[in-house]
Scaffold this motif. Structure first.
Motif, mmCIF file in Angstrom:
data_model
loop_
_atom_site.group_PDB
_atom_site.id
_atom_site.type_symbol
_atom_site.label_atom_id
_atom_site.label_comp_id
_atom_site.label_asym_id
_atom_site.label_seq_id
_atom_site.Cartn_x
_atom_site.Cartn_y
_atom_site.Cartn_z
ATOM 1 N N MET A 1 -13.044 -27.108 13.691
ATOM 2 C CA MET A 1 -12.712 -25.747 14.118
ATOM 3 C C MET A 1 -13.161 -24.736 13.058
ATOM 4 N N VAL A 2 -13.915 -23.727 13.501
ATOM 5 C CA VAL A 2 -14.326 -22.658 12.596
ATOM 6 C C VAL A 2 -13.157 -21.711 12.395
ATOM 7 N N ARG A 3 -12.764 -21.517 11.150
ATOM 8 C CA ARG A 3 -11.621 -20.680 10.851
ATOM 9 C C ARG A 3 -12.077 -19.278 10.461
ATOM 10 N N ILE A 4 -11.292 -18.298 10.856
ATOM 11 C CA ILE A 4 -11.575 -16.897 10.564
ATOM 12 C C ILE A 4 -10.686 -16.468 9.401
ATOM 13 N N ARG A 5 -11.299 -15.957 8.346
ATOM 14 C CA ARG A 5 -10.545 -15.511 7.172
ATOM 15 C C ARG A 5 -10.341 -14.005 7.256
ATOM 16 N N VAL A 6 -9.074 -13.595 7.313
ATOM 17 C CA VAL A 6 -8.707 -12.196 7.514
ATOM 18 C C VAL A 6 -7.920 -11.701 6.300
ATOM 19 N N LEU A 7 -8.231 -10.487 5.863
ATOM 20 C CA LEU A 7 -7.469 -9.833 4.798
ATOM 21 C C LEU A 7 -6.838 -8.578 5.365
ATOM 22 N N VAL A 8 -5.506 -8.516 5.339
ATOM 23 C CA VAL A 8 -4.761 -7.336 5.778
ATOM 24 C C VAL A 8 -4.555 -6.429 4.566
ATOM 25 N N VAL A 9 -4.963 -5.158 4.692
ATOM 26 C CA VAL A 9 -4.839 -4.213 3.582
ATOM 27 C C VAL A 9 -3.956 -3.053 4.030
ATOM 28 N N ASP A 10 -2.726 -3.034 3.527
ATOM 29 C CA ASP A 10 -1.761 -2.000 3.925
ATOM 30 C C ASP A 10 -0.730 -1.871 2.820
ATOM 31 N N ASP A 11 -0.399 -0.633 2.442
ATOM 32 C CA ASP A 11 0.572 -0.438 1.373
ATOM 33 C C ASP A 11 2.018 -0.400 1.879
ATOM 34 N N HIS A 12 2.217 -0.613 3.173
ATOM 35 C CA HIS A 12 3.561 -0.788 3.715
ATOM 36 C C HIS A 12 3.837 -2.297 3.765
ATOM 37 N N ARG A 13 4.598 -2.774 2.807
ATOM 38 C CA ARG A 13 4.728 -4.215 2.591
ATOM 39 C C ARG A 13 5.272 -4.950 3.809
ATOM 40 N N ILE A 14 6.307 -4.396 4.423
ATOM 41 C CA ILE A 14 6.919 -5.096 5.558
ATOM 42 C C ILE A 14 5.914 -5.241 6.695
ATOM 43 N N PHE A 15 5.172 -4.158 6.991
ATOM 44 C CA PHE A 15 4.177 -4.231 8.057
ATOM 45 C C PHE A 15 3.100 -5.260 7.711
ATOM 46 N N ALA A 16 2.589 -5.192 6.473
ATOM 47 C CA ALA A 16 1.514 -6.106 6.076
ATOM 48 C C ALA A 16 1.960 -7.558 6.171
ATOM 49 N N GLU A 17 3.166 -7.851 5.689
ATOM 50 C CA GLU A 17 3.651 -9.233 5.708
ATOM 51 C C GLU A 17 3.918 -9.701 7.133
ATOM 52 N N SER A 18 4.438 -8.812 7.966
ATOM 53 C CA SER A 18 4.713 -9.187 9.361
ATOM 54 C C SER A 18 3.426 -9.469 10.118
ATOM 55 N N LEU A 19 2.441 -8.599 9.919
ATOM 56 C CA LEU A 19 1.170 -8.807 10.598
ATOM 57 C C LEU A 19 0.486 -10.066 10.088
ATOM 58 N N ALA A 20 0.523 -10.290 8.783
ATOM 59 C CA ALA A 20 -0.096 -11.500 8.226
ATOM 60 C C ALA A 20 0.564 -12.751 8.782
ATOM 61 N N GLY A 35 -2.092 -4.834 -1.047
ATOM 62 C CA GLY A 35 -1.327 -3.612 -0.886
ATOM 63 C C GLY A 35 -2.044 -2.340 -1.275
ATOM 64 N N SER A 36 -3.331 -2.441 -1.660
ATOM 65 C CA SER A 36 -4.074 -1.245 -2.061
ATOM 66 C C SER A 36 -5.561 -1.530 -1.965
ATOM 67 N N GLY A 37 -6.363 -0.446 -2.030
ATOM 68 C CA GLY A 37 -7.807 -0.616 -2.012
ATOM 69 C C GLY A 37 -8.317 -1.435 -3.184
ATOM 70 N N PRO A 38 -7.936 -1.093 -4.427
ATOM 71 C CA PRO A 38 -8.390 -1.896 -5.570
ATOM 72 C C PRO A 38 -7.975 -3.357 -5.463
ATOM 73 N N ALA A 39 -6.748 -3.625 -4.984
ATOM 74 C CA ALA A 39 -6.305 -5.005 -4.826
ATOM 75 C C ALA A 39 -7.161 -5.725 -3.791
ATOM 76 N N ALA A 40 -7.515 -5.027 -2.714
ATOM 77 C CA ALA A 40 -8.370 -5.636 -1.685
ATOM 78 C C ALA A 40 -9.737 -5.982 -2.254
ATOM 79 N N LEU A 41 -10.318 -5.077 -3.032
ATOM 80 C CA LEU A 41 -11.635 -5.349 -3.617
ATOM 81 C C LEU A 41 -11.570 -6.529 -4.582
ATOM 82 N N ARG A 42 -10.460 -6.638 -5.321
ATOM 83 C CA ARG A 42 -10.302 -7.790 -6.212
ATOM 84 C C ARG A 42 -10.208 -9.082 -5.414
#
Length: 255
Positions: A1-20, A35-42
């Motif tokens: 199975m080909v897996r899709i790697r998704v990164l959720v980028v949102d500074d609202h922690r509850i929303f980000a964790e729920s969606l993830a 939780g932030s743009g710089p964190a996403a780029l890292r």
């Protein structure tokens, strides 16, 4: 199975964790959150170094914005905001640094102008945050097939914004084409942020001559300030002068 790697980028922690968590329940989806743009780029850089690149970013349109703040209105055709200012700026940064990654903007509300900016910045989709999980998964899989996804209610408005942006860009290009080669070089120095004395030193001209060229540039472009000239130049695709190398153009070579 080909897996899709998704990164959720949102500074609202509850929303980000729920969606993830919801996405992680799918058998073919691996998901992380930032939780932030710089964190996403890292995260993106680390994934590349480890040989496990992300496929799709889900980016909050209002990433980093103060609660209740109204996004700044920008002139049609001005392009996306500067890096780090919000989620749409992150989209532009990802397109440059990781062009294979598809980005989808998650928005609290429909906004044709910001959706148009997102597409211009390189986004493949604009989706409401309160959409169903099945709809979001369809968008994720769709953008990996090179599809572009927008809510039907936004289509007319986004097309209008993109048409206006193209008009502004073409008008700007025509104005820039009216400049002489020397004026164009002066404009490129202005876009690079150089003041009159620095331009004079770079182009081996007197400050008085540079002042005359700058006045001519403003007049031909129909603007009244350096900032307005730079904004118009950027719309027209004028690149800043390369300040890393030696100056090669000398007075008299470009009239």
């Amino acid at each position: 199975m080909v897996r899709i790697r998704v990164l959720v980028v949102d500074d609202h922690r509850i929303f980000a964790e729920s969606l993830a968590a919801a996405l992680a329940a799918e058998p073919d989806v691996d998901v992380s959150a930032a939780g932030s743009g710089p964190a996403a780029l890292r995260c993106l850089e680390r994934a590349v170094a480890e040989g496990r690149r992300f496929d799709v970013l889900l980016v909050d349109a209002d990433l980093g914005a103060a609660a209740g703040a109204v996004p700044a209105q920008r002139e049609p055709g001005a392009g996306p905001p500067p890096p780090g200012s919000d989620g749409i700026a992150l989209v532009a940064g990802v397109r440059t640094a990781h062009p294979a990654v598809r980005t989808v903007v998650l928005a609290e509300r429909d906004d044709p102008r910001r959706a148009a900016y997102a597409l211009q910045a390189g986004a493949s989709g604009w989706v409401a945050k309160d959409c169903s999980l099945s709809r979001l998964l369809a968008v994720i899989r769709g953008v990996l097939r090179e599809e572009t996804h927008l809510p039907p209610a936004l289509l007319t408005g986004v097309l209008r914004e993109l048409t206006a942006a193209r008009k502004h860009r073409s008008d700007s290009e025509r104005l820039v084409e009216s400049l002489t080669p020397r004026e164009h070089e002066v404009l490129r120095c202005m876009v690079a942020g150089l003041g009159r004395k620095d331009v004079a030193a770079r182009l081996f001209l007197s400050p008085h001559t540079v002042r005359t060229h700058m006045q001519n540039v403003l007049g031909k472009l129909g603007v009244h300030s350096t900032l307005a000239a730079v904004a118009l130049a950027r719309r027209a695709g004028v690149r800043p002068a390369d300040l890393s190398g030696d100056v090669v153009e000398r007075s008299g070579q470009l009239a």
